[in-house]
Design a protein around this motif. Structure first.
Motif, PDB file in Angstrom:
ATOM      1  N   LEU A   8     -32.079 -11.882 101.304  1.00 41.66           N
ATOM      2  CA  LEU A   8     -32.125 -13.165 101.991  1.00 41.66           C
ATOM      3  C   LEU A   8     -31.224 -14.169 101.288  1.00 41.66           C
ATOM      4  N   GLY A   9     -30.172 -14.605 101.969  1.00 44.87           N
ATOM      5  CA  GLY A   9     -29.309 -15.641 101.422  1.00 44.87           C
ATOM      6  C   GLY A   9     -29.953 -17.006 101.628  1.00 44.87           C
ATOM      7  N   VAL A  10     -29.954 -17.843 100.619  1.00 45.28           N
ATOM      8  CA  VAL A  10     -30.558 -19.179 100.701  1.00 45.28           C
ATOM      9  C   VAL A  10     -29.567 -20.224 100.193  1.00 45.28           C
ATOM     10  N   ILE A  11     -29.286 -21.205 101.038  1.00 42.92           N
ATOM     11  CA  ILE A  11     -28.437 -22.337 100.661  1.00 42.92           C
ATOM     12  C   ILE A  11     -29.171 -23.627 101.009  1.00 42.92           C
ATOM     13  N   VAL A  66     -30.760 -14.233  97.411  1.00 44.07           N
ATOM     14  CA  VAL A  66     -29.408 -14.425  96.873  1.00 44.07           C
ATOM     15  C   VAL A  66     -29.069 -15.888  97.131  1.00 44.07           C
ATOM     16  N   THR A  67     -28.757 -16.647  96.068  1.00 40.85           N
ATOM     17  CA  THR A  67     -28.655 -18.088  96.259  1.00 40.85           C
ATOM     18  C   THR A  67     -27.604 -18.725  95.358  1.00 40.85           C
ATOM     19  N   ALA A  68     -27.565 -20.071  95.396  1.00 41.62           N
ATOM     20  CA  ALA A  68     -26.638 -20.848  94.584  1.00 41.62           C
ATOM     21  C   ALA A  68     -27.408 -21.548  93.469  1.00 41.62           C
ATOM     22  N   GLN A  69     -26.682 -21.967  92.462  1.00 43.03           N
ATOM     23  CA  GLN A  69     -27.284 -22.529  91.253  1.00 43.03           C
ATOM     24  C   GLN A  69     -27.938 -23.884  91.517  1.00 43.03           C
ATOM     25  N   GLY A  70     -28.959 -24.179  90.699  1.00 48.30           N
ATOM     26  CA  GLY A  70     -29.583 -25.500  90.699  1.00 48.30           C
ATOM     27  C   GLY A  70     -30.243 -25.871  92.004  1.00 48.30           C
ATOM     28  N   GLU A  71     -30.016 -27.105  92.428  1.00 52.17           N
ATOM     29  CA  GLU A  71     -30.673 -27.632  93.619  1.00 52.17           C
ATOM     30  C   GLU A  71     -30.152 -27.033  94.916  1.00 52.17           C
ATOM     31  N   ASN A 111     -23.127  -9.355 101.349  1.00 49.11           N
ATOM     32  CA  ASN A 111     -23.760  -8.573 102.415  1.00 49.11           C
ATOM     33  C   ASN A 111     -25.250  -8.911 102.573  1.00 49.11           C
ATOM     34  N   VAL A 112     -25.565 -10.220 102.657  1.00 45.71           N
ATOM     35  CA  VAL A 112     -26.959 -10.607 102.877  1.00 45.71           C
ATOM     36  C   VAL A 112     -27.365 -10.224 104.300  1.00 45.71           C
ATOM     37  N   ASP A 113     -28.657  -9.992 104.485  1.00 43.71           N
ATOM     38  CA  ASP A 113     -29.169  -9.618 105.803  1.00 43.71           C
ATOM     39  C   ASP A 113     -29.370 -10.837 106.699  1.00 43.71           C
ATOM     40  N   LEU A 114     -29.634 -11.974 106.098  1.00 44.49           N
ATOM     41  CA  LEU A 114     -29.837 -13.218 106.834  1.00 44.49           C
ATOM     42  C   LEU A 114     -29.493 -14.367 105.901  1.00 44.49           C
ATOM     43  N   LEU A 115     -28.824 -15.389 106.433  1.00 42.55           N
ATOM     44  CA  LEU A 115     -28.521 -16.582 105.659  1.00 42.55           C
ATOM     45  C   LEU A 115     -29.415 -17.713 106.150  1.00 42.55           C
ATOM     46  N   LEU A 116     -30.326 -18.157 105.301  1.00 37.07           N
ATOM     47  CA  LEU A 116     -31.235 -19.258 105.603  1.00 37.07           C
ATOM     48  C   LEU A 116     -30.726 -20.493 104.879  1.00 37.07           C
ATOM     49  N   PHE A 117     -30.512 -21.579 105.618  1.00 36.98           N
ATOM     50  CA  PHE A 117     -29.983 -22.775 104.968  1.00 36.98           C
ATOM     51  C   PHE A 117     -30.767 -24.014 105.401  1.00 36.98           C
ATOM     52  N   ALA A 118     -30.847 -24.975 104.490  1.00 39.01           N
ATOM     53  CA  ALA A 118     -31.517 -26.240 104.775  1.00 39.01           C
ATOM     54  C   ALA A 118     -30.482 -27.348 104.773  1.00 39.01           C
ATOM     55  N   GLY A 119     -30.476 -28.137 105.832  1.00 39.03           N
ATOM     56  CA  GLY A 119     -29.520 -29.224 105.937  1.00 39.03           C
ATOM     57  C   GLY A 119     -29.591 -29.855 107.312  1.00 39.03           C
ATOM     58  N   GLY A 120     -28.487 -30.488 107.684  1.00 41.09           N
ATOM     59  CA  GLY A 120     -28.374 -31.092 109.003  1.00 41.09           C
ATOM     60  C   GLY A 120     -27.166 -30.534 109.723  1.00 41.09           C
TER      61      GLY A 120
END
Length: 376
Positions: A8-11, A66-71, A111-120
């Motif tokens: 799971l990709g998370v941004i 699978v994500t990015a650093q910090g916040e 090769n993430v199965d899904l990219l979940l992101f929070a934003g506008g």
């Protein structure tokens, strides 16, 4: 064979929505963010992502993040005790849209199965710029402006859809629009929205009217729906070679087209005609090399094999030429449900290729009706 963990990709855009409560009409631009923070604005995007991810607690051990650093994602994983891997680090604490784009590119390559992101809507634009229709995405609403169709109605709803995917349940796939407004015009009382693209979005399972009969699918109607949809795809791409794999669902498409079919072999269709029948692996490569090509596959009922059972003519060399994006998978929901959550199986004869192809596949299950389902 054990099933690999869902990736799971998370941004998180940590500054998404900070201008909303202060009537700043958005959060785009460093000056707006600095003004909002100086006025005491609170960053809420990670809190909203946490609400989505907390629903996945019961699925511990079945997925990794699978994500990015910090916040930008790491901090929420730490707070929830989720297993994670950092694959992107922003250069500055105050992240920009380009950081969302670079993180999305890293996840695409991972090769993430899904990219979940929070934003506008601005974040959705950033993600769309990089990802397009390459992988499924889903938005957790956290911005001031939510005009895009890629967002769930709430963080909890996003978590529910993700949990269904991780658990191997059927979820529908839809093409959702990415839209954004001009914030400067909005601050002057004008709403000027613009279309920026579309992305593939998972949603709770839906049935189209034609196939919902007493809660069960009518097999003949569903096969006609699938065949009609694939037929339209062929009409829209008259110069493309459509390689028809074996199986009864593909046979139904050929019957709909009025073409003879090799039930246990591979045929090639172009411009509404059968160009070749029962081809060998070498004949198929010679016929399609350097030409636009798609391959139509179905799932073997009960076993779930997509490659390697009854279609060995589709060699690793040919599959590499076609690419995952040109693999059209067709099956009824009834057949997919018959797998009882087991993933589709890839057995091309090349383990490295199978690993590259693994992950979420789009499966056509009716007329303009699709689901997402994992393959390993």
């Amino acid at each position: 064979m054990s099933n690999p963990q869902f990736r799971l990709g998370v941004i998180v855009n940590p500054f998404a929505g900070i201008g909303g409560a202060l009537a700043l009409k958005g959060s785009d631009g460093a000056q707006v963010r600095e003004k909002a923070l100086a006025m005491g604005a609170e960053k809420k995007a990670n809190e909203k992502m946490a609400k989505a991810l907390s629903i996945l607690e019961a699925l511990s051990g079945k997925f990794t993040v699978v994500t990015a650093q910090g916040e930008m994602g790491e901090s929420v994983c730490v707070s929830l005790g989720l297993p994670y891997e950092v694959i992107y680090s922003p250069s500055c604490t105050q992240t920009e849209g380009e950081d969302s784009e670079k993180a999305a590119q890293a996840m695409l390559e991972a090769n993430v199965d899904l990219l979940l992101f929070a934003g506008g809507d601005g974040t959705a634009r950033n993600i769309c710029n990089v990802v397009g229709a390459a992988i499924p995405v889903l938005g957790v609403p956290a911005g001031c402006k939510i005009h895009s169709g890629v967002y769930c109605v709430s963080p909890a709803a996003a978590g529910q859809v993700v949990s269904q995917m991780i658990a191997g349940e059927l979820v529908s796939e839809m093409e959702a629009e990415v839209r954004d407004i001009d914030e400067n015009a909005f601050r002057q009382g004008k709403v000027i929205a613009k279309h920026y693209g579309e992305m593939r979005v998972p949603a709770e399972l839906t049935y189209i009217q034609a196939v919902k009969m007493g809660g069960k699918e009518d097999e003949a109607l569903v096969l006609d729906d699938i065949a009609a949809y694939v037929s339209e795809m062929m009409e829209d791409e008259p110069d493309t070679y459509f390689v028809m794999g074996s199986g009864s669902t593909v046979d139904a498409i050929m019957e709909y087209l009025g073409l003879e079919n090799t039930l246990l072999g591979v045929d090639v269709v172009r411009q509404g005609k059968r160009e070749a029948s029962d081809v060998t692996a070498s004949q198929l490569i010679a016929l399609t090399q350097g030409k636009p090509c798609k391959v139509v596959l179905t799932v073997i009922g009960g076993q779930g094999h997509l490659l390697g059972r009854g279609n060995q003519q589709l060699s690793p060399e040919f599959i590499r030429h076609v690419g995952k994006q040109n693999m059209i998978v067709v099956a009824t929901k009834q057949k997919i449900r018959g797998l009882h959550g087991k993933p589709l199986r890839l057995d091309s004869g090349d383990e490295r290729l199978d690993a590259q192809l693994s992950g979420a596949f789009t499966i056509i299950t009716g007329y303009k009706d699709k689901v997402l389902y994992n393959a390993v």
